[in-house]
Structures are given as C-alpha cells and as structure tokens.
Write a protein that holds these residues in place. Structure first.
Motif, mmCIF file in Angstrom:
data_model
loop_
_atom_site.group_PDB
_atom_site.id
_atom_site.type_symbol
_atom_site.label_atom_id
_atom_site.label_comp_id
_atom_site.label_asym_id
_atom_site.label_seq_id
_atom_site.Cartn_x
_atom_site.Cartn_y
_atom_site.Cartn_z
ATOM 1 N N THR A 86 0.851 -1.187 0.000
ATOM 2 C CA THR A 86 0.000 0.000 0.000
ATOM 3 C C THR A 86 0.887 1.237 0.000
ATOM 4 O O THR A 86 1.823 1.325 0.800
ATOM 5 C CB THR A 86 -0.911 0.031 1.241
ATOM 6 O OG1 THR A 86 -1.579 -1.226 1.375
ATOM 7 C CG2 THR A 86 -1.935 1.145 1.145
ATOM 8 N N VAL A 87 0.611 2.165 -0.895
ATOM 9 C CA VAL A 87 1.378 3.410 -0.981
ATOM 10 C C VAL A 87 0.418 4.581 -0.791
ATOM 11 O O VAL A 87 -0.541 4.741 -1.550
ATOM 12 C CB VAL A 87 2.112 3.539 -2.332
ATOM 13 C CG1 VAL A 87 2.895 4.848 -2.391
ATOM 14 C CG2 VAL A 87 3.045 2.348 -2.556
ATOM 15 N N VAL A 88 0.705 5.387 0.243
ATOM 16 C CA VAL A 88 -0.122 6.562 0.549
ATOM 17 C C VAL A 88 0.734 7.787 0.273
ATOM 18 O O VAL A 88 1.765 7.999 0.930
ATOM 19 C CB VAL A 88 -0.594 6.554 2.014
ATOM 20 C CG1 VAL A 88 -1.546 7.718 2.270
ATOM 21 C CG2 VAL A 88 -1.261 5.227 2.363
ATOM 22 N N THR A 89 0.316 8.579 -0.694
ATOM 23 C CA THR A 89 1.093 9.745 -1.109
ATOM 24 C C THR A 89 0.469 11.019 -0.553
ATOM 25 O O THR A 89 -0.732 11.267 -0.733
ATOM 26 C CB THR A 89 1.158 9.829 -2.642
ATOM 27 O OG1 THR A 89 1.712 8.612 -3.155
ATOM 28 C CG2 THR A 89 2.029 11.000 -3.087
ATOM 29 N N GLN A 93 5.308 13.969 1.456
ATOM 30 C CA GLN A 93 5.938 12.714 1.865
ATOM 31 C C GLN A 93 5.094 11.543 1.369
ATOM 32 O O GLN A 93 3.958 11.717 0.910
ATOM 33 C CB GLN A 93 6.065 12.643 3.390
ATOM 34 C CG GLN A 93 4.750 12.756 4.136
ATOM 35 C CD GLN A 93 4.958 12.999 5.619
ATOM 36 O OE1 GLN A 93 5.531 12.161 6.304
ATOM 37 N NE2 GLN A 93 4.498 14.153 6.108
ATOM 38 N N THR A 94 5.670 10.353 1.472
ATOM 39 C CA THR A 94 4.989 9.129 1.042
ATOM 40 C C THR A 94 5.155 8.059 2.114
ATOM 41 O O THR A 94 6.246 7.893 2.669
ATOM 42 C CB THR A 94 5.573 8.616 -0.285
ATOM 43 O OG1 THR A 94 5.389 9.601 -1.296
ATOM 44 C CG2 THR A 94 4.890 7.326 -0.720
ATOM 45 N N LEU A 95 4.078 7.360 2.408
ATOM 46 C CA LEU A 95 4.116 6.210 3.304
ATOM 47 C C LEU A 95 3.930 4.948 2.469
ATOM 48 O O LEU A 95 2.945 4.815 1.739
ATOM 49 C CB LEU A 95 2.998 6.307 4.353
ATOM 50 C CG LEU A 95 2.739 5.050 5.195
ATOM 51 C CD1 LEU A 95 3.953 4.684 6.046
ATOM 52 C CD2 LEU A 95 1.501 5.228 6.069
ATOM 53 N N GLU A 96 4.886 4.029 2.568
ATOM 54 C CA GLU A 96 4.790 2.740 1.886
ATOM 55 C C GLU A 96 4.702 1.639 2.934
ATOM 56 O O GLU A 96 5.489 1.622 3.883
ATOM 57 C CB GLU A 96 6.001 2.499 0.989
ATOM 58 C CG GLU A 96 6.163 3.528 -0.117
ATOM 59 C CD GLU A 96 7.358 3.229 -1.010
ATOM 60 O OE1 GLU A 96 7.656 2.034 -1.220
ATOM 61 O OE2 GLU A 96 7.997 4.179 -1.479
ATOM 62 N N THR A 114 7.754 2.434 5.519
ATOM 63 C CA THR A 114 8.780 3.433 5.206
ATOM 64 C C THR A 114 8.094 4.755 4.909
ATOM 65 O O THR A 114 7.144 4.794 4.110
ATOM 66 C CB THR A 114 9.618 3.020 3.989
ATOM 67 O OG1 THR A 114 10.295 1.794 4.273
ATOM 68 C CG2 THR A 114 10.653 4.089 3.643
ATOM 69 N N VAL A 115 8.548 5.810 5.566
ATOM 70 C CA VAL A 115 8.094 7.171 5.259
ATOM 71 C C VAL A 115 9.245 7.895 4.582
ATOM 72 O O VAL A 115 10.368 7.914 5.106
ATOM 73 C CB VAL A 115 7.655 7.927 6.526
ATOM 74 C CG1 VAL A 115 7.312 9.376 6.176
ATOM 75 C CG2 VAL A 115 6.460 7.243 7.179
ATOM 76 N N THR A 116 8.972 8.472 3.413
ATOM 77 C CA THR A 116 10.005 9.158 2.629
ATOM 78 C C THR A 116 9.577 10.594 2.369
ATOM 79 O O THR A 116 8.450 10.838 1.896
ATOM 80 C CB THR A 116 10.234 8.447 1.290
ATOM 81 O OG1 THR A 116 10.580 7.082 1.533
ATOM 82 C CG2 THR A 116 11.348 9.114 0.496
ATOM 83 N N ALA A 117 10.465 11.538 2.669
ATOM 84 C CA ALA A 117 10.181 12.948 2.379
ATOM 85 C C ALA A 117 10.249 13.180 0.871
ATOM 86 O O ALA A 117 11.076 12.589 0.175
ATOM 87 C CB ALA A 117 11.179 13.846 3.096
#
Length: 729
Positions: A86-89, A93-96, A114-117
């Motif tokens: 699941t990818v929440v954009t 930032q993005t939460l995968e 994983t949270v990515t800026a």
C-alpha cells in the motif's frame, strides 16, 4: 457466427470497489486477518444487519502529517503472493507499507513501513501514526516503549509521564491482544479526529528531501516475538512460501498475462479462505459474512476446485454436503429461511462431481440420499398442488426464499429453476448408474414440473418500460420490496424496489449448466435481450441482485456469460470475462455487490474477498476453452481473437469433463494454427472446434486429412488417441 472480438481486452481494474478487503493468511489458517484499501488491519468481523457491519479491532496507519492523502494505491506483490503493498502519497511525503502474515514460532501479522520525504523538501517532521479502535478495550504498556496490549476500558490505565509517555498497567492480561513497534519507540498521541480510539506515534524524526525512515509493526496472534531484523527476514520467508505453493495443479494457460495472473490469484484466493472443519479442508466462500461452504456457492466452488486439480478439497466439500441431509430428505444449510432450492442444488452437486471424476462408486454410495431428496421434491409438488387456484405457484412449488435479490418467503421462480436443474442432474445420475427405474421416475417428475412452469411462464411474461419482453422472477402477490413481501408498492423505496432483472441468477443456471431450455427458447432470448440493455454502463448487467439501485453484482457476470455462451454468442461471453475482471480490486479480489463507478452511494453487499467470484473466473476461463454442451464438447468456443496472435499458446491439461479428461495444446503462428486435442474417457465423443476468423478461410486438416475451410469444424474424439488440427490463414 459473431467474430470473437472483445469490447475491451484490458484488465486495469477501472471499476474496482471504493472499499476493499484483502486476505493475508495461508491456506487453512483460522486467523483471517484482512487489509483495508488504505492499509489498515481488520480483525473480528461482526454483522448486526444486512448492511450494518463492523470489526472488533481496526488498526490504521498514516504518516504523521496534517495533510490529507492525494493518492492511495494498493496491490499484491504478485498474483501468487498474498503480500499487500500500500502506498499513501501526501503533498510532502509518502508512506509505503508491505503487509503480510508470517508463520514462525507463532503466527504474526507484519507491517513493514517506510516514510520518505518528497524530493526538494527542506525539513519534514514525521514518522508513523497508528490509530487502534478496539471495541470495549484500550491500549496500555507495562513499561516497554515498543509494545502495547489491550485491556478492558474500565481498567483506565494511567500515563506516568505528561509528555511522550504511554498508559501503563502492571501486568498483561492472559491472552491480551498485542501490538509491537520494531525499530522505533512508541509515544502516546491523539487518534484521528480526536475520536474514542487509541492514538500512537513512533517517536518523530526530521527528514530532508528524499530521506526516509523505516520500521515494522507486528501483531502477534499467539505468544511470540519478532524484532526488526526478524520481521524483514519473515518477508523473505513468506515470498518463498507463496512462490512455491502449488495453487494450480492442473495447468490452464492462456496467452494474456493479465488473465493468467487473475487465474493464479483466484486459485490462491480460494485456498486462503479454506479452513479445516472436523479434520476436512473445506473451501469457504469468504472470511467474514459468508464464512462457510454454502450449498449454492459450493456447487461452483467444488467444480472450480476440480478444474484447478484440488481434488482433496473437492472431496472434503462433498463430505460437508452430506452433513446437511435432513430426516425428511431435504438437503439444507440455511435453516432461517425456506431455502427449498438447496435440495436441488445438492443433487446437482453430487451428480456433477461424479461426472467430472468418473466416481460412480461414490455416487452409488450417495444414491439413497439422491432418492430421498427427489422424494422430498415430489412432496413439495404435492403441497403446491393444494395451493389456491389463483396462486401463481399452484402446480409448481411452495413459496420459498428466492435469494440473489429476493428476500423472505414469497411466490418466485428461482426455486423452480434450481429444482428443475437438480432433477435433470438426478436423471443423468440414474442413467450413469444404470438405475433405469429411477431415471424414468425422475424424468417424469422433471417433465411434469417443466410443463407446469412453461404454462405458468406464458401467463407471467411481462414487458419493461423500455419495451423489452422478460420473465420476472418475482411473481404477483409478493409485492415489489426485495426483503419484505407484500409491502404496499407506495411504501417501497427505489433502492429496495425489485427490477425486471432482479434474481435472474437462477434462470441463468437453468440455462447453463442446467440446459433446461433450448438455446433459441424465448426465455433465453428474452433474458439475454434484457442483459444487453443493462450492460452498457460497465460492461456487465447492472442491478441483478441485492442492490437494485445503480449497482452491480460482480460475479453474476459469469452466470450471464455462460448463458451467452450457450446461446452461441461467444463475443459477449469474452466481453463479460474482461469486464468482470475489471470489477475486482487491484489486489485481485471481488466484493459481491457494489455501486456503479462514480455513483457515490454507500450501499455494498456481501463478503470480500468473495470466492464464489474467484471460482467463477476460473470456471469462465475454462469454459471459453472447453465447454460441455448436450452430448458433446465445444472446443475454443469463445477464446478471444487476440489469444491467437502469432506466438500465442494455449494449454489445457487433463481438465475434467463429463466426457472424461480433455487436453488442448494450441500454438498460433504467423500463417498456421496447430491444435492438439487429447480426450481420455469412454466411447467416442463429438466435438465442435471453433477456429478464429483469420484461420477459418484457408486450408484445414484433421490428422492430415484435408477438410473444408470453416469457422467451425466437427471432430470425433476417441479415447486416448490425440487429434491434430492444422489451419492456415
């Protein structure tokens, strides 16, 4: 003959349901953990009404931000793997999340996150946010910053620290539900919207553009412990498990990779819902509302299991069916309603399973049950003969529960459709066993009921507001409310009002596999004309089931496709295959019924994953390639034209039919098509082989013997001797 071009040969899930549940577990696991479309974990399903559902525990995940998501996507890692990504954009930032079930010393649900800026961001204060809604419980810690457990609400655990703390208790209650954060300590927080739920966050970190932070959330469903390294290792272990699992023991291969992936996923879906009952591996329709092997669904699930080579599972289903036999001869599972048709369905299942396995000894052992069931049907006919002269069911069968859009006990035709089908199978079973007296007696009962139905149908045929002739399944005197018979019409809201196409599911089954009507019978023509008028919006007939307002019953598309196939409209059958697939979620699972795309209303119905849908997809693909009709076989009756592009291969290995096992090996070249057919079974069986249009105008040969070019070739299939067909452009 209509050329087999499909309206759309793309599977892109364009009509996926807005709300989706995907199963995580391995086969036979009693823990049916679900993942919601946004990545939340769902536990403990409860239904308080037809469309009033809840879960005892839900665990939601989001990034630590006030921004709303701009996009959420979800898929499984592959068709074989029950590993959900699941990818929440968000804007910055993005939460995968990668979510899966793991089996080690204990049973765990694992969420690797994983949270990515976003690139170019200066600083983002973030981490993982967890919202846990637990019915009658709250979360507490025993002092650990990494693990919390559920305690009764009235425990009222205290939080020692005013900031960055967690509520604590002295001990963990025996058997308490637990959640563990691996790699990052937990801090108490507010739930989304400040509601009465438990809010947790991982200790926030500052990320710059493209930097990321990762961790794991583990929910142990038995005593056990995983650390972060073990959680990552668990993912690799589950990938190996799913990649090695034999989900399709009988090869069924088509040249469209998207259809092939759907087949693989459907086989996995069926196995995931399976549970062990009294030492038997039993297919369940779903993990929530329909958690069990229902008799009507079971007929088709067991057939699909045979097509996939899951013979032990199909055998177990037959044993479960035998547990439903009542002292009066009825075979019933749904005791809360007069579900009369279950007896007919059970007869059909016993005979069909014997047909496709050749197990006449097994059928002989069950034959007293078949005789008792037919005797029960004869008693029901006698009851119907005593109905008042003006009752629409006089001479047919008593009032019953219709299902598939018709609730309550009422006058309806769906029961007649399945009792006719069951009696037809009973006749076939008697002939299979050489029980001539039974065959004659059962045939007389069938003929009597069919004649009574035909007389009734002539008086009940109606015309829709848009001028279409049709045979309604709901009969006069029952009212137009789908759940409450005899409700005054003025009190029936539009979203509960029966439509002309409502509950035509059983009529489809009477058409095929029942073969009650000739392909050109007016009952068949009327139904298919109605479907053609109702399938424009999303490619499958709308409003045929429990949701009569701007909705679709997803896998009813397969029932209708089989009726089209029987009526020699292969183009429509292939169209419906792709449109049916496009109503699944991107994780390749279906809801039973859902609103039309873009309609925006809240009504949904039925389980998810709904594995009658999975079974129907398997069945429909098989039947586009090998279809049993009357005394013979149709080979490649509805394989779409693009499945014969140069280099394409189709392989069917030993698929079970009532004429024995059948294999197909199809290889398409630039200018030549080669088809090898092998049937293993008694006698010689006639077959119709349909060639794609580009190979139907050149030369053709059968075992080297030239035959006239045609779109349809007539073959004779002996036992055990391969037949080679060659066709040129």
């Amino acid at each position: 003959m209509t050329d087999r071009q499909v309206t759309s040969s793309t599977i892109d899930f364009r009509h996926a349901p807005a709300s989706s549940w995907t199963l995580l577990c391995r086969p036979d696991d009693p823990h049916k953990s679900l993942v919601r479309e946004d990545g939340a974990l769902l536990y403990g399903f409860h239904a308080s009404g037809f469309d009033a559902w809840s879960f005892a525990r839900t665990v939601g995940f989001s990034a630590q931000t006030t921004h709303r998501p701009v996009r959420v996507t979800q898929e499984t890692e592959s068709a074989r793997r029950a590993i959900v990504r699941t990818v929440v954009t968000y804007p910055n930032q993005t939460l995968e999340m990668t979510t899966f079930a793991h089996y080690g010393p204990a049973r765990y649900d694992v969420v690797l996150w994983t949270v990515t800026a976003a690139p170019g961001e200066d600083e983002v204060l973030t981490g993982l946010r967890i919202d846990a809604q637990l019915r009658g419980e709250t979360l507490a810690s025993t002092g650990s910053r990494h693990e919390v457990h559920a305690v009764p609400l009235d425990t009222a655990p205290a939080t020692p620290e005013w900031t960055d703390g967690l509520p604590t208790t002295d001990v963990v209650p025996a058997g308490a539900w637990r959640l563990r954060s691996c790699g990052h300590p937990l801090v108490g927080g507010s739930a989304q919207g400040f509601g009465p739920a438990d809010g947790l966050v991982t200790r926030p970190v500052v990320l710059r553009g493209s930097e990321s932070v990762s961790g794991a959330v583990v929910v142990p469903l038995a005593d056990g412990h995983l650390d972060l390294d073990q959680a990552y290792a668990a993912l690799q272990a589950e990938r190996r498990y799913w990649d090695r699992l034999d989900v399709q023991r009988l090869p069924l291969t088509v040249p469209d990779p998207d259809v092939q992936d759907m087949l693989t996923a459907c086989a996995r879906n069926l196995l995931q819902a399976r549970e062990v009952e009294q030492d038997l591996p039993v297919l369940h329709v779903g993990p929530t509302i329909y958690r069990g092997l229902w008799l009507v669904d079971g007929h088709f699930l067991l057939e699909a299991a045979r097509y996939l080579g899951l013979d032990d599972t199909a055998d177990a289903g037959l044993e479960v069916l035998m547990r439903r036999v009542k002292p009066n001869g009825a075979i019933v599972q749904l005791d809360s309603e007069p579900y009369v048709k279950e007896t007919g369905i059970a007869i059909a299942t016993m005979v069909r399973q014997a047909e496709i396995t050749g197990d006449s000894d097994g059928l002989r052992g069950r034959w007293p049950t078949v005789r008792g069931a037919v005797a029960h049907i004869a008693e029901l006919r006698e009851q119907a003969a005593e109905l008042p002269a003006d009752h629409p069911l006089r001479g047919l069968l008593p009032e019953a529960f219709g299902d598939g859009g018709l609730g309550g006990s009422r006058a309806e035709y769906t029961t007649t459709m399945w009792i006719l089908t069951g009696l037809r199978y009973a006749v076939a079973g008697a002939r299979m066993l050489g029980e001539a007296a039974d065959a004659e007696r059962f045939a007389d009962l069938f003929d009597s009921l069919l004649s009574a139905f035909q007389r009734s149908a002539k008086t009940q045929r109606r015309t829709t507001a848009d001028g279409l002739r049709h045979l309604p399944m709901n009969l006069p005197g029952s009212g137009e409310h789908q759940f409450l018979p005899r409700t005054p019409d003025s009190q029936v809201p539009v979203w509960r009002r029966i439509r002309p196409e409502t509950a035509t599911w059983a009529l489809c089954h009477a058409i095929w596999p029942g073969e009650i009507f000739a392909a050109d019978d007016e009952v068949v023509r009327d139904l298919l004309d109605l479907y053609e008028a109702r399938d424009d919006e999303q490619g499958i007939p709308a409003t045929t089931g429990w949701l009569p307002y701007k909705a679709v019953w997803t896998y009813q598309a397969s029932f209708a496709a089989h009726a089209w196939l029987y009526a020699d409209r292969p183009d429509k059958a292939a169209d419906y295959l792709y449109a049916f697939a496009n109503h699944a979620s991107p994780t390749r699972v279906w809801r039973e019924e859902q609103p039309l795309t873009g309609s925006g209303h809240l009504q949904i119905c039925g389980d998810m994953p709904h594995n009658w849908a999975s079974a129907e997809f398997v069945r429909l693909v098989r039947h586009l390639l090998v279809f049993e009709r009357g005394a013979g076989l149709d080979l490649l009756p509805a394989a779409p034209a693009h499945w014969f592009r140069p280099g394409a291969e189709i392989r069917v290995e030993g698929t079970p039919t009532r004429f024995g096992r059948v294999g197909l090996d199809v290889r398409a070249g630039e200018n030549r098509l080669e088809i090898r057919v092998l049937r293993q079974g008694p006698d010689t069986v006639p077959a119709r082989l349909r060639l794609p249009a580009r190979f139907s105008r050149g030369g053709a040969r059968v075992d080297g013997r030239p035959v006239a070019a045609a779109e349809e070739l007539r073959l004779e299939l002996p036992d055990g001797a391969p037949v080679l067909v060659e066709a040129d452009c």
